[in-house]
Design a protein around this motif. Structure first.
Motif, PDB file in Angstrom:
ATOM      1  N   GLU A 109       0.852  -1.188   0.000  1.00 18.20           N
ATOM      2  CA  GLU A 109       0.000   0.000   0.000  1.00 18.20           C
ATOM      3  C   GLU A 109       0.881   1.230   0.000  1.00 18.20           C
ATOM      4  O   GLU A 109       1.951   1.269   0.610  1.00 18.20           O
ATOM      5  CB  GLU A 109      -0.895   0.004   1.239  1.00 18.20           C
ATOM      6  N   LEU A 110       0.445   2.288  -0.727  1.00 20.16           N
ATOM      7  CA  LEU A 110       1.176   3.539  -0.814  1.00 20.16           C
ATOM      8  C   LEU A 110       0.166   4.675  -0.781  1.00 20.16           C
ATOM      9  O   LEU A 110      -0.928   4.562  -1.355  1.00 20.16           O
ATOM     10  CB  LEU A 110       2.014   3.588  -2.098  1.00 20.16           C
ATOM     11  N   SER A 111       0.517   5.765  -0.100  1.00 21.63           N
ATOM     12  CA  SER A 111      -0.387   6.896   0.032  1.00 21.63           C
ATOM     13  C   SER A 111       0.284   8.157  -0.465  1.00 21.63           C
ATOM     14  O   SER A 111       1.510   8.314  -0.390  1.00 21.63           O
ATOM     15  CB  SER A 111      -0.817   7.086   1.485  1.00 21.63           C
ATOM     16  N   ALA A 112      -0.535   9.069  -0.979  1.00 20.49           N
ATOM     17  CA  ALA A 112      -0.095  10.399  -1.385  1.00 20.49           C
ATOM     18  C   ALA A 112      -1.056  11.404  -0.783  1.00 20.49           C
ATOM     19  O   ALA A 112      -2.273  11.155  -0.722  1.00 20.49           O
ATOM     20  CB  ALA A 112      -0.049  10.525  -2.906  1.00 20.49           C
ATOM     21  N   TYR A 113      -0.530  12.550  -0.338  1.00 19.14           N
ATOM     22  CA  TYR A 113      -1.324  13.508   0.404  1.00 19.14           C
ATOM     23  C   TYR A 113      -1.437  14.832  -0.363  1.00 19.14           C
ATOM     24  O   TYR A 113      -0.516  15.224  -1.102  1.00 19.14           O
ATOM     25  CB  TYR A 113      -0.709  13.801   1.772  1.00 19.14           C
TER      26      TYR A 113
END
Length: 1572
Positions: free
Chosen positions: A339-343
């Motif tokens: 899983e990878l997140s960007a804000y």
């Protein structure tokens, strides 16, 4: 990152098509094609847009090739599937074209495209051979199988759950869902080809684009043709399958990666904003949007949010932004690899003047995480600090624990809360039944409700404010719970379910670090069905391998598991239970899990036309041993290509290597899945295995046999680690590093153990295996030397121990000391100055060896260059600097040094002027230090000032204040100056921080104060020990002290009155290890004082002991007792008379050994046991006894018991001479006679009296040894008293009740008890004093029975009264009013009426108000009853008295008729009637007459007169018949009225005669009628 587990890498789940019982053999042909046409998508979001395009492309290719042969179609499908398996740009272009094709043909709904994949299957078999299924299983088989086809268009992506556990489950569900979709795509592709072929033969118009469900009945001819075609395709399909088997999925998969990240926006209110991002990854990642860490739900706010995903571009559109939309938004991309997140942040601005204060309210903040709104705009940076942090913690299984710290964030934003996240070993922690998190606004807490070894690890708290975050970490150790059986092993940990299907579930666990002292023989696995609390053991014999397949499960049921370790001592405690797992095939789990998030868009109802003959299935393929241990072997295979139209089952066979004697393993129950676990195999023996398929048509040919498999653990136990190197860390921890085990497979981690050098006892440093090659071992003892060893662990077991490390002493790593501080000028001369300073707070782990002083000139406020004041280090905290310039200003700095080197210099001091001090008062004392810190006291020491002033220093004053108090809060501890250079400060408050200062005084006055000592907190540290005084067996007196926190360089220093005793000839000091002893050679008055022991190179560890005159006397007496021991006596020699008149001499010593001896002495001559003397010694209790049957005159004298017990002696003497002996002899004779008396009926208790609650006198006695014939007779004054009741002696009590006891009952009472065995009597004297005593008690009981005083009003006045049981003249009654005795008069009287005692107050006045006391005196004691006759009580009583008084007066003076009037007057007509009556009343009443209730007036006929106010006359001169009637005399005055009635009856003589005659006639007639 998440990869496939080991048990899924070895084989593919080829039984996915068999997830339901009603799937028949016709589907087997499609199974081979599933991977070539599979486009993997995420399980919880159905098909993505890419997979939809791929489906449309396949549909288009199928329509274009409808006239081709089936083989060409299969080849084309295979080629298409192979090309689609890659991730290059060509696939993307094909997907895009297929997408456009769907729209160009009007296929706007993806569900319409699904019709291309429907197909028809042959009907069911009508004449089948005997089935292997039971009747119940056949009845439970469903008639049709419905294959789910998922929607190919993604409309909305739901949020991913935040908990790590649910993420793992979702990823696992994705793997199962992916395989399921791959299988169904293979089936669908084949059905598409068949449908296209049939449409060419029969009708060209097909309805596959218009209906979702189709049915076709196939003939036997069609079925045979299809079978032939399948046989021709088998070779091609197997070659293609072999090609795909060589592909490794893990090489094709990769984690999500943001190609384009979302960008932050600042917009005005009511505008729209779009956030875009592009993500790469395979399988295609699922993107979820979050607002402030909360998943966005488009259905909750219709029209507010629009989420789109097209061509790999993901968009979040926010419509009509308002201030609530100011937040941090996160795009989370997830697939099976991670899983990878960007804000991105969105800030919504308002126009000036439109600020809405209601937006800022208490509660959850809606502010974005990357911005903080302040009165000055948005904060650009946050500073995060942790206070009151949790340290390395130690717990035990089953206990509770809480970790917490206070979080300080600057700038502080009132309505803005940080994001707080806890981690264990780097993994986020989610709240569960085992652990809970709490955030109070300024403090974060992590609470363990029930500690388990799984909770051991490195815990980290991370606090994020926007883009800034800080974190803090500390380790938590969890020790094993106490074993129920001593020596049993500890509990295993991390019990998880690796593989689950409907036949078995593989359980794995980690071995414990503690084996209980003997090797672990194996493990027992227990299972429990979810919803019950019934645990059952799964294996009969322990298994050593840390994985085990559990069989015997019910399909579809959920289970939890636990594991217990066993050694030769017993079974240990169970592990923590696993998470629930269902006994289902992975495909079935994926299908059930995907139902909520992937709705059905169509279904295929499979029907078959029954062929004339069933098809016997072919042999399975690719049979292999996937796992082999000494306890079990796991087989896996592929279903056969030829298997008919119905489901198949499997039989597993085995044979010994080198033979062909095949034996069926599962004879009772066929296997339904292409996997099987075999048990009960001989360890070390070689086997081969094969599998047969079966259905209703029969049992097929066996598969190819496996290679020879030796039963044993294929996974080897890892080799021991090497090169164990410990290194210093802190004073309670050591860092251990090692070389990892070579060639270790599936390594779980390492266990580290420690042992104090020379102890031979090993303790675990961790209870949860750690990975890596470095670990910090905490909880060690400072100053002790330890060795360490490490062992590796995997599923096969624990390795051998590594070699022991070198010994290392636990202490903090050595570093240079910190800077000194508080530099001050102690004395100044013309060309020199004396400086003083305080020792550094941190010595760096080594003793400070000296100090270096630098100085510089300050001219015009500008400092010059630094110069060295001393070349050789000075050892004291004071130094005289010479060769200075007079009147020059100087600054100084000091640096400390230890063996690690020179530390940093101190801060620059104040500026001091070098000049001659001429002040008369002394300078400040220096070198203040405190020791012996306890919760309410400490000892303060100091050195005298360097500058004493004009006269010598005569004393000191000590001041104290709390650390945070202001300077005006200083207070002195001593009113008079003290000469000692130390002071024990008492009366401190526990937990409060203090500072101290000292001032010197001489004849000129008090000097300036010293530098501050402290701050120091008044507390007793854990483990604090005190000096203990001891006196040994030889009487030597010593002071002893022990310290557990010593360093290698620590030493004990003893002092008397805080002056070293090193050269004292009266003392001797001996120190060894962590213990020291100060011995007094000859303790005396010269040794009085305070003895203290300090431990150098520690944090101020010290203790003291005070020897004053009283303590000196106690110690000298104790020393004498130890030098000259005696046998202490618990009780001295005594004598007692026994029941029969025997005499017992006895004493008791505190303690007697087995060798104790006693000599018995009488009149200085030893006596021995014989007929006259009997001796006995009880060495357990220390009781020494001597018995004599009878005391004679020659036995008068002195008796002594002499005791000898080792070197201790003792004696006790008893003198029996003169009156003492005679009294004892008389008592012995009396007891002898008493014993004789008690042989017959006798009195156990003699006659006595008792006053009952009813104030009666009860004479009673207790008798014993009686029988039925025993008589009892009562006498008074030698006269027998007749008793109505006969005594039954049941309770042994005889009584005589005397009611209303008085003086007449005085006398002598006697009771006699007799029968044929003898008699006994008892007398009671009730005369004189005895009678008076009894009467006093009777009177006391009567007084106690008195009721409370009551108030009663009478016509005469007010009466106070009380009732008693009965009254006696002996009971004296006294009344008092307001504390003074009442004088009785005619108005105030006292008396007794029956049982009422009263006080009458006639004509009460206000002077009679007050408190009245009635005292009843029983002869000894007065008993009082009080009443308050005042206030309302008096007013009410007085009012009632007035009322009664007036009523009495009215009654007395009321008008009344006293007499004279008859009730009836009978008079003859013509006669005169004269009546007279007397009347009374005051005032004189009025008189009136009535006739027949009417007023009667006086006239000539009836004369009515009233004379003298007393007499009334009634006269009728000649009565007539008219005068007959009822008359009344009415008298009346102001007090009342009274009426006296009388009746006048007038008769005529002739009428009377006539009436008599008539009545006589009527009487005669009645009598004659009766006679008839």
């Amino acid at each position: 990152m998440m990869s496939l587990p080991f048990y899924q890498r070895s084989h593919q789940h080829y039984d996915l098509s068999y997830r339901n019982k009603d799937l028949r053999t016709t589907m087997s042909q499609y199974q081979q094609e599933k991977k070539r046409s599979a486009i993997y998508t995420h399980g919880s979001t159905a098909y993505s847009s890419r997979s939809s395009a791929a489906h449309r492309q396949e549909s288009q290719a199928s329509i274009q090739a409808s006239a081709s042969s089936y083989q060409q179609q299969a080849s084309q499908a295979s080629h298409l599937g192979s090309s689609q398996f890659s991730l290059d740009s060509q696939v993307s272009r094909k997907a895009a074209s297929a997408y456009d094709y769907g729209y160009s043909h009007g296929l706007t709904d993806s569900s319409l495209l699904l019709d291309d994949y429907s197909s028809k299957l042959s009907p069911k078999t009508k004449r089948a051979k005997q089935s292997l299924l039971s009747r119940e299983e056949k009845e439970n088989l469903p008639s049709d199988y419905m294959v789910p086809i998922f929607s190919g268009r993604q409309v909305h992506v739901s949020g991913i759950t935040d908990t790590e556990e649910e993420r793992i489950k979702e990823a696992a569900a994705y793997i199962a869902q992916r395989n399921l979709l791959a299988s169904e795509e293979g089936i669908t592709a084949s059905k598409q080809s068949t449908a296209s072929k049939q449409s060419t033969v029969s009708k060209q118009a097909t309805s596959t684009l218009q209906q979702e469900e189709t049915f076709e009945k196939k003939s036997r001819k069609v079925a045979i043709r299809e079978k032939a075609e399948r046989l021709s395709l088998r070779k091609t399909l197997e070659e293609t399958q072999a090609y795909h088997d060589k592909l490794n999925e893990d090489h094709l998969l990769h984690a999500p990666e943001f190609i384009i990240k979302p960008r932050s926006h600042t917009v005005w209110e009511k505008e729209n904003v779009k956030l875009h991002c592009s993500v790469a990854g395979w399988p295609e990642p699922r993107v979820t949007w979050y607002k402030n860490q909360v998943p966005i739900n488009v259905h909750a706010n219709p029209g507010k949010y629009i989420i789109e995903s097209r061509y790999g571009m993901h968009t979040l559109e926010i419509n009509t932004c308002d201030f609530e939309d100011t937040a941090q938004y996160r795009a989370s991309a997830m697939n099976v690899k991670g899983e990878l997140s960007a804000y991105a942040s969105v800030v919504v601005k308002r126009y000036k003047g439109e600020f809405d204060e209601t937006r800022f309210h208490a509660g959850a903040s809606t502010m974005p995480l990357s911005f903080a709104v302040t009165p000055y705009g948005y904060a650009s940076k946050f500073e995060i600090h942790f206070d009151d942090k949790f340290d390395v913690s130690f717990g035990r299984e089953g206990e509770t624990m809480s970790l917490g710290c206070r979080v300080v964030i600057t700038p502080e934003i009132k309505h803005f809360q940080p994001e707080v996240q806890w981690y264990r070993n780097g993994a986020p922690i989610s709240p569960s039944k085992w652990v809970q998190t709490h955030w109070s606004g300024d403090r974060a807490t992590l609470t363990f409700s029930h500690l388990n070894k799984e909770d051991e690890g490195l815990y980290t708290i991370r606090v994020r404010m926007g883009e800034y975050y800080e974190q803090y970490s500390a380790y938590v150790f969890v020790r094993d719970a106490d074993a129920e059986i001593e020596g049993a092993p500890a509990s295993p940990l991390d019990v998880v379910c690796l593989d689950a299907n409907k036949d078995y579930i593989i359980i794995s666990w980690k071995q414990p670090a503690v084996d209980g002292g003997s090797p672990i023989l194996g493990y027992f696995i227990d299972k429990c069905e979810v919803g019950t609390d019934c645990w059952s053991q799964c294996n009969d014999t322990p298994v050593k391998f840390a994985r085990f397949p559990v069989t015997g499960l019910i399909e579809g049921r959920s289970y939890i598991f636990r594991v217990r370790a066993v050694n030769k001592t017993g079974i240990g405690l169970p592990s923590r239970v696993s998470e629930p797992v269902a006994a289902l095939d992975p495909a079935e789990k994926a299908r059930l899990k995907s139902r909520p998030s992937a709705p059905w868009t169509g279904q295929i109802i499979v029907t078959e036309e029954e062929p004339t003959e069933g098809i016997i299935p072919g042999p399975p393929t690719n049979l292999s041993v996937t796992e082999a241990t000494r306890s079990y072997v796991v087989l896996s295979w592929k279903p056969p290509g030829q298997r008919g139209h119905e489901g198949i089952m499997y039989f597993v066979e085995k044979c010994d290597a080198g033979t062909e004697n095949w034996q069926r393993v599962n004879t009772e129950l066929p296997v339904k899945s292409p996997r099987f676990a075999l048990f009960d195999l001989a360890e070390g023996k070689s086997y081969r295995f094969r599998v047969r398929c079966s259905n209703s048509a029969g049992v097929g040919e066996p598969s190819e046999a496996t290679e020879v498999t030796v039963v044993g653990d294929k996974l080897d136990i890892p080799k021991p680690p090497g090169k164990i190197i410990p290194s210093r860390n802190t004073d309670t921890s050591v860092v251990v590093s090692w070389e990892e085990s070579k060639d270790a497979q599936e390594l779980v981690g390492y266990y580290i153990e420690s042992s104090i050098v020379g102890s031979g006892k090993w303790e675990p440093c961790n209870n949860n295996p750690v990975k890596g090659s470095r670990f910090t071992c905490h909880g060690l003892v400072t100053g002790q030397s330890y060795i360490f060893r490490v062992r590796a662990v995997n599923a096969a077991g624990l390795s051998e121990y590594s070699q022991d490390s070198e010994a290392i002493e636990v202490k903090a790593a050595i570093a240079a000391p910190s800077p000194p501080y508080d530099i001050t000028c102690l004395e100044s001369f013309r060309d020199s100055m004396v400086l003083g300073w305080k020792q550094p707070d941190k010595t760096g782990g080594a003793e400070i060896t000296g100090y270096y002083v630098n100085y510089r000139e300050v001219i015009g406020g500008v400092p010059g260059k630094w110069r060295e004041a001393n070349i050789k280090a000075v050892s004291d905290e004071a130094y005289k600097i010479s060769n200075l310039k007079e009147n020059m200003v100087y600054q100084f700095q000091v640096a400390a040094m230890n063996i690690a080197g020179l530390g940093a210099p101190s801060a620059v001091s104040e500026s001091f002027k070098c000049e001659e001090w001429t002040i008369a008062v002394p300078g400040p004392p220096h070198s203040l230090k405190y020791s012996e810190v306890r919760k309410n006291s400490l000892v303060l020491q100091w050195k005298p000032p360097v500058h004493s002033g004009r006269t010598p220093v005569t004393g000191y004053f000590v001041d104290i204040k709390e650390t945070n108090a202001k300077d005006d809060q200083w207070r002195g501890l001593n009113e008079a100056a003290i000469k000692n250079k130390y002071l024990k400060v008492q009366g401190l408050k526990e937990g409060v921080s203090y500072v101290f200062r000292v001032r010197a005084i001489n004849q000129a006055g008090v000097g300036k104060p010293s530098d501050l000592a402290g701050p120091v907190v008044a507390e007793t540290r854990p483990g604090t020990k005190e000096v203990v005084v001891n006196v040994d067996d030889d009487g030597v007196i010593s002071l002893n002290f022990e310290c557990d926190q010593m360093t290698p360089k620590s030493e004990f220093t003893w002092s008397k009155d805080y002056i070293s005793t090193e050269d004292s000839p009266r003392l001797e000091v001996e120190s060894k290890g962590n213990k020291t002893k100060l011995t007094f050679k000859d303790l005396g008055m010269d040794d009085l004082g305070i003895y203290s022991c300090d431990v150098t190179d520690t944090d101020g560890i010290a203790s003291s002991y005070v020897i004053d005159e009283e303590e000196l006397k106690r110690l000298l007496a104790l020393s004498h007792e130890h030098k000259f021991p005696t046998v202490p006596a618990k009780s001295e020699l005594a004598v007692e008379i026994l029941e029969k008149g025997q005499v017992r001499f006895w004493m008791q010593a505190e303690k007697l050994s087995g060798n104790a001896k006693v000599n018995y002495i009488f009149n200085e001559k030893e006596i021995f046991e014989g007929p006259k003397y009997k001796m006995h010694i009880d060495r357990n209790t220390g009781i020494i006894e001597m018995f004599m049957e009878k005391l004679q005159d020659e036995d008068e004298g002195t008796y002594t018991f002499q005791i000898q017990d080792g070197k201790a002696t003792g004696h006790s003497t008893l003198v029996l001479i003169g009156d003492v002996y005679k009294k004892l002899q008389k008592e012995a004779e009396f007891q002898r006679q008493e014993w004789i008396r008690k042989q017959g009926p006798h009195f156990a208790e003699y006659l006595s009296w008792e006053v009952t609650g009813e104030c009666n006198v009860l004479l009673k006695c207790k008798v014993a040894n009686i029988k039925k014939e025993t008589h009892i007779i009562w006498y008074k004054d030698e006269r027998e008293i007749s008793v109505d009741e006969k005594h039954d002696f049941k309770d042994g009590i005889c009584t005589l009740l005397i009611t209303e006891f008085s003086k007449k009952d005085a006398g002598f009472y006697e009771v006699i008890l007799k029968d044929d065995r003898g008699k006994d009597k008892s007398r009671l004297k009730l005369v004189d004093e005895a009678f008076n005593e009894l009467m006093t008690e009777v009177c006391r009981k009567i007084a106690l029975s008195a009721t409370d005083l009551k108030i009663q009003s009478t016509a005469e006045g007010i009466r106070l009264y009380s009732f008693v049981t009965y009254y006696l003249d002996d009971l004296k009654v006294n009344w008092s009013h307001n504390g003074a005795g009442i004088k009785y008069t005619d108005r105030v009287k006292s008396g007794v009426t029956g049982e009422q005692i009263w006080l009458q107050i006639n004509e009460p006045t206000p002077n009679d108000k007050g408190k009245y006391v009635m005292e009843l005196f029983d002869g000894k004691t007065g008993h009082q009853k009080t009443v308050d006759l005042s206030g309302q009580a008096y007013d009410e009583a007085f009012a009632e008295f007035q009322r009664l008084k007036q009523a009495a007066i009215a009654e007395k003076n009321r008008a009344r008729v006293l007499g004279g009037l008859p009730d009836v007057v009978t008079i003859q007509e013509g006669k005169a009637l004269n009546l007279t009556c007397n009347v009374w009343g005051d005032p004189t009443p009025e008189v009136s007459w009535l006739k027949n209730e009417k007023s009667l007036a006086s006239d000539d006929h009836c004369n009515l007169r009233f004379e003298a106010g007393k007499t009334a006359y009634f006269t009728i001169s000649g009565v007539s018949a008219a005068d007959s009637g009822k008359y009344g005399l009415v008298v009346k005055n102001k007090y009342g009225t009274e009426t006296s009635d009388f009746t006048v009856s007038v008769f005529i003589p002739e009428e009377e005669a006539r009436k008599v005659a008539l009545e006589s006639q009527k009487g005669n007639q009645k009598s004659s009628q009766k006679s008839k």
